[in-house]
Scaffold this motif. Structure first.
Motif, PDB file in Angstrom:
ATOM      1  N   ALA A  37      61.881  -1.650  -2.931  1.00  0.00           N
ATOM      2  CA  ALA A  37      63.155  -0.925  -2.849  1.00  0.00           C
ATOM      3  C   ALA A  37      62.966   0.494  -2.323  1.00  0.00           C
ATOM      4  O   ALA A  37      63.545   1.443  -2.827  1.00  0.00           O
ATOM      5  CB  ALA A  37      63.843  -0.910  -4.217  1.00  0.00           C
ATOM      6  N   GLY A  38      62.118   0.644  -1.318  1.00  0.00           N
ATOM      7  CA  GLY A  38      61.888   1.952  -0.712  1.00  0.00           C
ATOM      8  C   GLY A  38      60.845   2.791  -1.419  1.00  0.00           C
ATOM      9  O   GLY A  38      60.428   3.823  -0.918  1.00  0.00           O
ATOM     10  N   ASN A  39      60.406   2.363  -2.599  1.00  0.00           N
ATOM     11  CA  ASN A  39      59.351   3.059  -3.328  1.00  0.00           C
ATOM     12  C   ASN A  39      58.004   2.424  -2.977  1.00  0.00           C
ATOM     13  O   ASN A  39      57.950   1.268  -2.580  1.00  0.00           O
ATOM     14  CB  ASN A  39      59.588   2.951  -4.839  1.00  0.00           C
ATOM     15  CG  ASN A  39      60.929   3.520  -5.235  1.00  0.00           C
ATOM     16  OD1 ASN A  39      61.293   4.616  -4.834  1.00  0.00           O
ATOM     17  ND2 ASN A  39      61.689   2.770  -6.012  1.00  0.00           N
ATOM     18  N   ALA A  40      56.939   3.185  -3.143  1.00  0.00           N
ATOM     19  CA  ALA A  40      55.607   2.663  -2.818  1.00  0.00           C
ATOM     20  C   ALA A  40      54.723   2.677  -4.059  1.00  0.00           C
ATOM     21  O   ALA A  40      54.687   3.661  -4.794  1.00  0.00           O
ATOM     22  CB  ALA A  40      54.967   3.510  -1.723  1.00  0.00           C
ATOM     23  N   MET A  41      54.026   1.556  -4.264  1.00  0.00           N
ATOM     24  CA  MET A  41      53.020   1.473  -5.321  1.00  0.00           C
ATOM     25  C   MET A  41      51.659   1.474  -4.639  1.00  0.00           C
ATOM     26  O   MET A  41      51.332   0.546  -3.905  1.00  0.00           O
ATOM     27  CB  MET A  41      53.221   0.216  -6.165  1.00  0.00           C
ATOM     28  CG  MET A  41      54.516   0.241  -6.942  1.00  0.00           C
ATOM     29  SD  MET A  41      54.726  -1.208  -7.990  1.00  0.00           S
ATOM     30  CE  MET A  41      53.589  -0.811  -9.292  1.00  0.00           C
ATOM     31  N   ILE A  42      50.906   2.542  -4.866  1.00  0.00           N
ATOM     32  CA  ILE A  42      49.613   2.714  -4.213  1.00  0.00           C
ATOM     33  C   ILE A  42      48.520   2.413  -5.223  1.00  0.00           C
ATOM     34  O   ILE A  42      48.414   3.068  -6.259  1.00  0.00           O
ATOM     35  CB  ILE A  42      49.436   4.148  -3.690  1.00  0.00           C
ATOM     36  CG1 ILE A  42      50.578   4.510  -2.754  1.00  0.00           C
ATOM     37  CG2 ILE A  42      48.080   4.319  -3.008  1.00  0.00           C
ATOM     38  CD1 ILE A  42      50.655   5.981  -2.420  1.00  0.00           C
ATOM     39  N   THR A  43      47.696   1.414  -4.917  1.00  0.00           N
ATOM     40  CA  THR A  43      46.581   1.047  -5.790  1.00  0.00           C
ATOM     41  C   THR A  43      45.303   1.585  -5.184  1.00  0.00           C
ATOM     42  O   THR A  43      45.059   1.441  -3.985  1.00  0.00           O
ATOM     43  CB  THR A  43      46.486  -0.477  -5.955  1.00  0.00           C
ATOM     44  OG1 THR A  43      47.728  -0.968  -6.465  1.00  0.00           O
ATOM     45  CG2 THR A  43      45.353  -0.862  -6.908  1.00  0.00           C
ATOM     46  N   SER A  44      44.492   2.223  -6.027  1.00  0.00           N
ATOM     47  CA  SER A  44      43.202   2.733  -5.567  1.00  0.00           C
ATOM     48  C   SER A  44      42.142   2.445  -6.606  1.00  0.00           C
ATOM     49  O   SER A  44      42.442   2.280  -7.792  1.00  0.00           O
ATOM     50  CB  SER A  44      43.279   4.243  -5.297  1.00  0.00           C
ATOM     51  OG  SER A  44      43.557   4.932  -6.497  1.00  0.00           O
ATOM     52  N   GLU A  45      40.901   2.374  -6.131  1.00  0.00           N
ATOM     53  CA  GLU A  45      39.760   2.172  -7.017  1.00  0.00           C
ATOM     54  C   GLU A  45      38.779   3.308  -6.807  1.00  0.00           C
ATOM     55  O   GLU A  45      38.415   3.618  -5.669  1.00  0.00           O
ATOM     56  CB  GLU A  45      39.063   0.849  -6.728  1.00  0.00           C
ATOM     57  CG  GLU A  45      39.856  -0.358  -7.120  1.00  0.00           C
ATOM     58  CD  GLU A  45      39.102  -1.656  -6.909  1.00  0.00           C
ATOM     59  OE1 GLU A  45      38.018  -1.651  -6.276  1.00  0.00           O
ATOM     60  OE2 GLU A  45      39.605  -2.687  -7.383  1.00  0.00           O
ATOM     61  N   ALA A  46      38.372   3.906  -7.913  1.00  0.00           N
ATOM     62  CA  ALA A  46      37.334   4.939  -7.869  1.00  0.00           C
ATOM     63  C   ALA A  46      36.074   4.327  -8.459  1.00  0.00           C
ATOM     64  O   ALA A  46      36.044   3.957  -9.633  1.00  0.00           O
ATOM     65  CB  ALA A  46      37.752   6.170  -8.660  1.00  0.00           C
ATOM     66  N   LEU A  47      35.058   4.199  -7.629  1.00  0.00           N
ATOM     67  CA  LEU A  47      33.757   3.710  -8.066  1.00  0.00           C
ATOM     68  C   LEU A  47      32.990   4.921  -8.574  1.00  0.00           C
ATOM     69  O   LEU A  47      32.707   5.833  -7.799  1.00  0.00           O
ATOM     70  CB  LEU A  47      33.040   3.089  -6.867  1.00  0.00           C
ATOM     71  CG  LEU A  47      32.122   1.931  -7.136  1.00  0.00           C
ATOM     72  CD1 LEU A  47      32.919   0.761  -7.681  1.00  0.00           C
ATOM     73  CD2 LEU A  47      31.435   1.535  -5.856  1.00  0.00           C
ATOM     74  N   ILE A  48      32.670   4.941  -9.850  1.00  0.00           N
ATOM     75  CA  ILE A  48      32.001   6.088 -10.457  1.00  0.00           C
ATOM     76  C   ILE A  48      30.561   5.705 -10.741  1.00  0.00           C
ATOM     77  O   ILE A  48      30.296   4.699 -11.417  1.00  0.00           O
ATOM     78  CB  ILE A  48      32.747   6.553 -11.727  1.00  0.00           C
ATOM     79  CG1 ILE A  48      34.178   6.978 -11.333  1.00  0.00           C
ATOM     80  CG2 ILE A  48      31.988   7.683 -12.415  1.00  0.00           C
ATOM     81  CD1 ILE A  48      35.085   7.285 -12.500  1.00  0.00           C
ATOM     82  N   THR A  49      29.644   6.515 -10.183  1.00  0.00           N
ATOM     83  CA  THR A  49      28.214   6.238 -10.303  1.00  0.00           C
ATOM     84  C   THR A  49      27.492   7.427 -10.913  1.00  0.00           C
ATOM     85  O   THR A  49      27.983   8.547 -10.891  1.00  0.00           O
ATOM     86  CB  THR A  49      27.608   5.929  -8.911  1.00  0.00           C
ATOM     87  OG1 THR A  49      27.895   7.018  -8.028  1.00  0.00           O
ATOM     88  CG2 THR A  49      28.189   4.646  -8.322  1.00  0.00           C
ATOM     89  N   ASP A  50      26.280   7.149 -11.419  1.00  0.00           N
ATOM     90  CA  ASP A  50      25.471   8.225 -12.005  1.00  0.00           C
ATOM     91  C   ASP A  50      24.552   8.833 -10.947  1.00  0.00           C
ATOM     92  O   ASP A  50      24.601   8.452  -9.766  1.00  0.00           O
ATOM     93  CB  ASP A  50      24.700   7.719 -13.227  1.00  0.00           C
ATOM     94  CG  ASP A  50      23.713   6.600 -12.910  1.00  0.00           C
ATOM     95  OD1 ASP A  50      23.310   6.427 -11.733  1.00  0.00           O
ATOM     96  OD2 ASP A  50      23.327   5.887 -13.863  1.00  0.00           O
ATOM     97  N   ALA A  51      23.703   9.770 -11.363  1.00  0.00           N
ATOM     98  CA  ALA A  51      22.844  10.500 -10.425  1.00  0.00           C
ATOM     99  C   ALA A  51      21.874   9.573  -9.685  1.00  0.00           C
ATOM    100  O   ALA A  51      21.452   9.872  -8.572  1.00  0.00           O
ATOM    101  CB  ALA A  51      22.079  11.595 -11.162  1.00  0.00           C
ATOM    102  N   ALA A  52      21.549   8.441 -10.292  1.00  0.00           N
ATOM    103  CA  ALA A  52      20.654   7.476  -9.648  1.00  0.00           C
ATOM    104  C   ALA A  52      21.410   6.529  -8.717  1.00  0.00           C
ATOM    105  O   ALA A  52      20.803   5.656  -8.094  1.00  0.00           O
ATOM    106  CB  ALA A  52      19.911   6.672 -10.717  1.00  0.00           C
TER     107      ALA A  52
END
Length: 155
Positions: free
Chosen positions: A116-131
């Motif tokens: 209905a003119g609105n947008a649903m934006i899906t995103s993924e943040a891959l979070i990793t450690d120092a290694a």
């Protein structure tokens, strides 16, 4: 300007490393009413096999927020913050976040659905450690209202 459909598949560079501090974990735990001792007491966390206090699961938002700021600041995104709400959040952990971790996030826009003119934006943040090891994937859905909604509110 509508949300740019060409955002789908766009990946952003890794965020600068974020050092997870013991006091930040304790403060966050208090803020979200996570009262289990492993969130605030080093000895309790160590008794459970952790190196230090363990962050509540939603602490990943601290790092994910850095990635979402990259998306929100894209000049061609068509995302207007004043018309945006955080509609959904999920976390898929490989291991808990522990004080002393140095974490970076890398965001990818995985989908845009128009409704209905609105947008649903899906995103993924891959979070990793120092290694470079995976810690958690944070999936977020932002709902961006259309320009038409602004005009309706002005009548």
């Amino acid at each position: 300007m509508p949300v740019n459909s060409e955002l789908i598949g766009r990946e952003f560079p890794p965020t600068p490393p974020y050092l997870v501090g013991r006091e930040k974990v304790r403060e966050f735990a208090r803020a979200v009413f996570a009262d289990a001792p492993l969130h605030t007491d080093v000895d309790a966390a160590r008794a459970l096999g952790h190196a230090d206090v363990v962050a509540p699961p939603t602490f990943a938002m601290v790092i994910q927020d850095q990635t979402l700021q990259q998306l929100l600041s894209e000049p061609d995104s068509g995302i207007v913050l004043a018309r945006t709400i955080h509609a959904e959040q999920r976390f898929a952990y490989t291991r808990p976040i522990v004080a002393g971790d140095e974490l970076s996030g890398r965001l990818k826009v995985t989908g845009i659905r128009m409704m209905a003119g609105n947008a649903m934006i899906t995103s993924e943040a891959l979070i990793t450690d120092a290694a470079g090891e995976h810690v958690v994937t944070a999936t977020s859905v932002l709902l961006v209202g259309s320009d038409d909604n602004d005009a309706e509110g002005e009548a």
